[in-house]
Write a protein that holds these residues in place. Structure first.
Motif, mmCIF file in Angstrom:
data_model
loop_
_atom_site.group_PDB
_atom_site.id
_atom_site.type_symbol
_atom_site.label_atom_id
_atom_site.label_comp_id
_atom_site.label_asym_id
_atom_site.label_seq_id
_atom_site.Cartn_x
_atom_site.Cartn_y
_atom_site.Cartn_z
ATOM 1 N N PRO A 3 0.835 -1.201 0.000
ATOM 2 C CA PRO A 3 0.000 0.000 0.000
ATOM 3 C C PRO A 3 0.873 1.256 0.000
ATOM 4 O O PRO A 3 2.003 1.239 0.501
ATOM 5 N N PRO A 4 0.385 2.352 -0.565
ATOM 6 C CA PRO A 4 1.198 3.579 -0.596
ATOM 7 C C PRO A 4 1.469 4.102 0.813
ATOM 8 O O PRO A 4 0.618 3.975 1.699
ATOM 9 N N ARG A 5 2.704 4.626 0.985
ATOM 10 C CA ARG A 5 3.089 5.148 2.292
ATOM 11 C C ARG A 5 2.347 6.441 2.591
ATOM 12 O O ARG A 5 2.137 7.268 1.707
ATOM 13 N N LYS A 6 2.007 6.616 3.836
ATOM 14 C CA LYS A 6 1.395 7.869 4.249
ATOM 15 C C LYS A 6 2.498 8.901 4.439
ATOM 16 O O LYS A 6 3.552 8.586 5.009
ATOM 17 N N PRO A 7 2.272 10.108 4.020
ATOM 18 C CA PRO A 7 3.296 11.136 4.242
ATOM 19 C C PRO A 7 3.387 11.478 5.724
ATOM 20 O O PRO A 7 2.401 11.345 6.450
ATOM 21 N N PRO A 8 4.559 11.891 6.173
ATOM 22 C CA PRO A 8 4.691 12.249 7.589
ATOM 23 C C PRO A 8 3.829 13.463 7.893
ATOM 24 O O PRO A 8 3.617 14.318 7.035
ATOM 25 N N PRO A 9 3.309 13.552 9.105
ATOM 26 C CA PRO A 9 2.464 14.699 9.436
ATOM 27 C C PRO A 9 3.269 15.980 9.458
ATOM 28 O O PRO A 9 4.455 15.988 9.771
#
Length: 188
Positions: A3-9
């Motif tokens: 799954p695509p990585r979530k960007p850091p907050p």
């Protein structure tokens, strides 16, 4: 497929400090900043007075003069423009050198003819043309490009304390903040 990585907050402080910060479609943080390039009409030139007998030794003085002539002390420094200040050097005949340079340092030049090499020692240069001692030191510290001759026109060297540029100086500003006594950089 993973799954695509979530960007850091986003750091809340970063978001507040840079209004131009935003996220791209891929989720990366982009910072939009503009680099300011100074125009030739916006260049202001100050005048600096350096006393060669009080401000230190030859190499230290020449380094400070070269920085002023290049304009590297200004926050808007642009390398391809002549934006340096005027520098007036007084008491050039009294400049200090260390060690045995007074007898050993040699200035070379060539007439262009065969066997035309000429050598002049520092003590003889000091007796005949003391201005050239500082001029040669500063000339060696400037970059060799088309602006070198133009920048050297802003350098005014005098062998004693008399000079015609006294009307250009308004207030004394110390070139060496740690020195409390006779530092003599003066700005208009």
């Amino acid at each position: 497929k993973s799954p695509p990585r979530k960007p850091p907050p986003l750091n809340p402080k970063q978001r507040k400090s840079h209004p131009d910060t935003e996220r791209s479609r891929s989720g990366r943080i982009q910072l939009h900043m503009k680099t300011y390039s100074i125009k030739s009409g916006e260049i202001t030139r100050k005048w600096h007075l350096i006393d060669a007998s009080k401000d230190g030794r030859l190499g230290r003085i020449a380094t400070q003069i070269a920085i002023f002539l290049l304009g590297k002390h200004k926050p808007e420094f642009t390398a391809h423009m002549d934006m340096g200040d005027h520098v007036v050097v007084i008491n050039a005949a009294d400049v200090e050198v260390t060690g045995r340079k007074e007898l050993q340092k040699v200035y070379n030049r060539h007439s262009g003819f065969q066997w035309g090499k000429r050598e002049t020692r520092l003590f003889r240069m000091r007796a005949t043309f003391p201005e050239r001692i500082i001029l040669n030191a500063v000339k060696g510290m400037l970059p060799d490009n088309k602006l070198k001759a133009k920048r050297l026109l802003h350098l005014h060297i005098f062998k004693d304390a008399n000079h015609p540029y006294s009307k250009n100086f308004k207030k004394i500003v110390s070139s060496h903040p740690e020195r409390s006594e006779g530092s003599s950089t003066i700005q208009a």
